[in-house]
Every structure is written in structure tokens, then in C-alpha cells.
Design a protein around this motif. Structure first.
Motif, PDB file in Angstrom:
ATOM      1  N   TYR A   1      -2.358 -32.965 -23.578  1.00 17.84           N
ATOM      2  CA  TYR A   1      -1.119 -32.613 -22.919  1.00 17.84           C
ATOM      3  C   TYR A   1      -1.231 -31.194 -22.384  1.00 17.84           C
ATOM      4  O   TYR A   1      -1.860 -30.319 -22.983  1.00 17.84           O
TER       5      TYR A   1
ATOM      6  N   PHE B   1      -2.706 -28.967 -25.226  1.00  8.84           N
ATOM      7  CA  PHE B   1      -2.665 -29.495 -26.586  1.00  8.84           C
ATOM      8  C   PHE B   1      -3.432 -30.810 -26.666  1.00  8.84           C
ATOM      9  O   PHE B   1      -3.231 -31.711 -25.841  1.00  8.84           O
TER      10      PHE B   1
ATOM     11  N   LEU C   1       2.875 -38.417 -33.025  1.00 10.26           N
ATOM     12  CA  LEU C   1       1.771 -37.632 -32.498  1.00 10.26           C
ATOM     13  C   LEU C   1       1.463 -36.475 -33.439  1.00 10.26           C
ATOM     14  O   LEU C   1       2.366 -35.821 -33.940  1.00 10.26           O
TER      15      LEU C   1
ATOM     16  N   PHE D   1      -0.443 -32.900 -33.235  1.00  8.45           N
ATOM     17  CA  PHE D   1      -0.937 -31.975 -32.225  1.00  8.45           C
ATOM     18  C   PHE D   1      -1.886 -30.949 -32.821  1.00  8.45           C
ATOM     19  O   PHE D   1      -1.767 -30.550 -33.989  1.00  8.45           O
ATOM     20  N   GLY D   2      -2.811 -30.510 -31.996  1.00 12.28           N
ATOM     21  CA  GLY D   2      -3.632 -29.358 -32.339  1.00 12.28           C
ATOM     22  C   GLY D   2      -2.848 -28.079 -32.093  1.00 12.28           C
ATOM     23  O   GLY D   2      -1.699 -28.107 -31.643  1.00 12.28           O
ATOM     24  N   GLU D   3      -3.501 -26.955 -32.360  1.00 13.02           N
ATOM     25  CA  GLU D   3      -2.822 -25.659 -32.267  1.00 13.02           C
ATOM     26  C   GLU D   3      -2.630 -25.200 -30.833  1.00 13.02           C
ATOM     27  O   GLU D   3      -1.831 -24.297 -30.569  1.00 13.02           O
TER      28      GLU D   3
ATOM     29  N   PHE E   1      11.557 -38.855 -31.286  1.00  7.32           N
ATOM     30  CA  PHE E   1      10.976 -37.828 -32.151  1.00  7.32           C
ATOM     31  C   PHE E   1      11.553 -36.465 -31.769  1.00  7.32           C
ATOM     32  O   PHE E   1      11.750 -36.174 -30.589  1.00  7.32           O
TER      33      PHE E   1
ATOM     34  N   TYR F   1      10.879 -32.367 -32.135  1.00  2.00           N
ATOM     35  CA  TYR F   1       9.891 -31.349 -32.434  1.00  2.00           C
ATOM     36  C   TYR F   1      10.528 -29.965 -32.320  1.00  2.00           C
ATOM     37  O   TYR F   1      11.484 -29.745 -31.570  1.00  2.00           O
TER      38      TYR F   1
ATOM     39  N   GLN G   1       2.946 -21.364 -30.150  1.00  2.00           N
ATOM     40  CA  GLN G   1       2.494 -22.221 -31.242  1.00  2.00           C
ATOM     41  C   GLN G   1       2.601 -23.683 -30.828  1.00  2.00           C
ATOM     42  O   GLN G   1       3.095 -24.010 -29.748  1.00  2.00           O
ATOM     43  N   SER G   2       2.107 -24.529 -31.691  1.00  3.74           N
ATOM     44  CA  SER G   2       2.086 -25.946 -31.383  1.00  3.74           C
ATOM     45  C   SER G   2       3.449 -26.587 -31.667  1.00  3.74           C
ATOM     46  O   SER G   2       4.358 -25.949 -32.195  1.00  3.74           O
ATOM     47  N   LEU G   3       3.562 -27.857 -31.302  1.00  3.24           N
ATOM     48  CA  LEU G   3       4.772 -28.605 -31.604  1.00  3.24           C
ATOM     49  C   LEU G   3       4.716 -29.082 -33.056  1.00  3.24           C
ATOM     50  O   LEU G   3       3.713 -29.644 -33.496  1.00  3.24           O
TER      51      LEU G   3
ATOM     52  N   LEU H   1       6.490 -31.574 -35.691  1.00  7.30           N
ATOM     53  CA  LEU H   1       7.408 -32.697 -35.825  1.00  7.30           C
ATOM     54  C   LEU H   1       8.431 -32.395 -36.911  1.00  7.30           C
ATOM     55  O   LEU H   1       8.067 -32.053 -38.037  1.00  7.30           O
TER      56      LEU H   1
ATOM     57  N   GLN I   1       4.096 -41.184 -25.437  1.00  9.68           N
ATOM     58  CA  GLN I   1       5.459 -40.737 -25.603  1.00  9.68           C
ATOM     59  C   GLN I   1       5.893 -40.003 -24.340  1.00  9.68           C
ATOM     60  O   GLN I   1       5.099 -39.362 -23.673  1.00  9.68           O
TER      61      GLN I   1
END
Lengths: 117, 119
Positions: A37, A91, A105, A107-109, B34, B36, B42-44, B46, B108
Motif C-alpha cells: 500500500y 506499507f 491486515l 502491516f509492516g512499519e 476494520f 485502525y 508510524q504504521s496502522l 488495528l 480491503q
């Protein structure tokens, strides 16, 4: 539990050149999906490319392609002919194949990609 | 293509108030949505899985009484941040999957996110 690791917090590339973003994952499942993504400054999540684990052929979408190594649990993204609009956070994500409960899902960092003119 | 609409896109409110964020699937039905949370750079992460007609499933460490999720129809899920405080300030994103997808290769679909700022 599945984990996704992106070991490159930041990457940069010159416009028109090629860059590869790395991603590794850990899972005990044999059937799953992998995704890349893109999240530009607008923060919208944009699907770049996806790969089914049961397919040996690497997915390709125009300038974007992946190198999927199932045994090594590696899923890298190659961006060819980089454009300024490719600059974003990327990502890598994993999803187990299955019913709704398995559709989350992971996700990576993330890797922040800068494209230099 | 499938579209997920998230509203509002940005909200600023005082500490102690409750804030409701809506996530709608515009042209498809979604039994599961979902939610988040994402901090800057930073990442998502959940927070919870929202199931139509049943209670949401929260991830470990997410307070269900703090983050109320309601999924009353196949096209709408809401996240309410109750008694919001500055530490709740963040970017919240929802996503949804098409109801007929049973393990098929359907990604998604994400909303555009909500930037929440608590003063």
C-alpha cells in the motif's frame, strides 16, 4: 501470530531510476495474500500491488513489480522509472486467506520513499 | 470501484467531549469493517473488527468502553471516542470488505481517514 517487517525506515531514489523496498514476513500459514500500500501526504491508503501466495509468478502493475520468495518469506517491491508522485510512505501488508475473521491486515512499519528531481 | 466514505475528515474538540466517526461503504455491502489508528510516521494499528449485527472484536490493549463501535447495517460502522483526551488525538482510518468475498482475492477498501485533535 503473523508479523511483517520492513527494515528500511527511509529510502530515496532519483527520478527515473529504480528503487526496491524490502519486506519480510513470518507466518505458519501456507495460503495468504501479500500487499503493498502507498500512503501519500494526504494519508489516503492506496493499493499498489497484491500477490497470492499460491501463485509462483510475481505480480506486476505497470512500473511496479514484486519479487516474491515464499520459502524465504520475502516480498520486495520494485518501482521502475520513479516519478515524483511516487513519493510516499509504503506499507507491506499480509492477510491470511479465509473467512471474515481471517481477513485482517497485518502491516509492516512502513518505508518513507523520497524521490529526488 | 468500491468506495468507502469516512466522515468527518478532521475534527477538533475540547477534552472531555465524545466524538463520533462514521464509515460508510457507498456501493457495496460490508459485513466486516476494520478500525485502525495511526500516529505520525508510524504504521496502522488495528483497533477493532466491526461485525454487522454483533459486538465488535477489540485488539488487546484497546479499551472497548473508550472506543465504542457500532455496526448497525451492512453499509455503516461508527467509532465513538468517549470522553476524549489529548492522548486520543490521532489519525483514525476505517476499511471494509465486500460481503460476498469469502476468502477470495479482494482487498480491503479504505476510507480517507479522520484526523482527531483533542485540545
Amino acid at each position: 501470530a503473523q508479523t511483517v517487517t520492513q527494515s528500511q525506515p527511509e529510502m530515496s531514489v532519483q527520478e527515473a531510476e529504480t528503487v526496491t523496498l524490502s519486506c519480510t514476513y513470518d507466518t505458519s500459514e501456507s495460503d495468504y495474500y501479500l500487499f503493498w500500500y502507498k500512503q501519500p501526504p494526504s494519508r489516503q491508503m492506496i493499493l499498489v500491488i497484491r500477490q497470492e501466495a499460491y501463485k509462483q509468478q510475481n505480480a506486476t502493475e505497470n512500473r511496479f513489480s514484486v519479487n516474491f520468495q515464499k520459502a524465504a518469506k520475502s516480498f520486495s517491491l520494485k518501482i521502475s522509472d520513479s516519478q515524483l508522485g511516487d513519493a510516499a510512505m509504503y506499507f507491506c501488508a499480509y492477510r491470511r486467506r479465509g473467512e471474515t475473521s481471517g481477513s485482517r491486515l497485518t502491516f509492516g512499519e512502513g518505508t518513507q520513499l523520497t524521490v529526488n528531481p | 470501484g468500491a468506495v468507502v466514505s469516512q466522515h468527518p475528515s478532521w475534527v477538533i474538540c475540547k477534552s472531555g467531549t465524545s466524538v463520533k466517526i462514521e464509515c460508510r461503504s457507498l456501493d457495496f455491502q460490508a459485513t466486516t469493517m476494520f478500525w485502525y489508528r495511526q500516529f505520525p510516521k508510524q504504521s496502522l494499528m488495528l483497533m477493532a473488527t466491526s461485525n454487522e449485527g454483533s459486538k465488535a472484536t477489540y485488539e488487546q490493549g484497546v479499551e472497548k468502553d473508550k472506543f465504542l463501535i457500532n455496526h448497525a447495517s451492512l453499509t455503516l460502522s461508527t467509532l465513538t471516542v468517549t470522553s476524549a483526551h489529548p492522548e486520543d488525538s490521532s489519525f483514525y482510518i476505517c476499511s471494509a470488505r465486500i460481503v460476498w468475498d469469502r476468502g477470495l482475492n479482494q482487498p480491503q477498501h479504505f476510507g480517507d481517514g479522520t484526523r482527531l485533535s483533542i485540545l
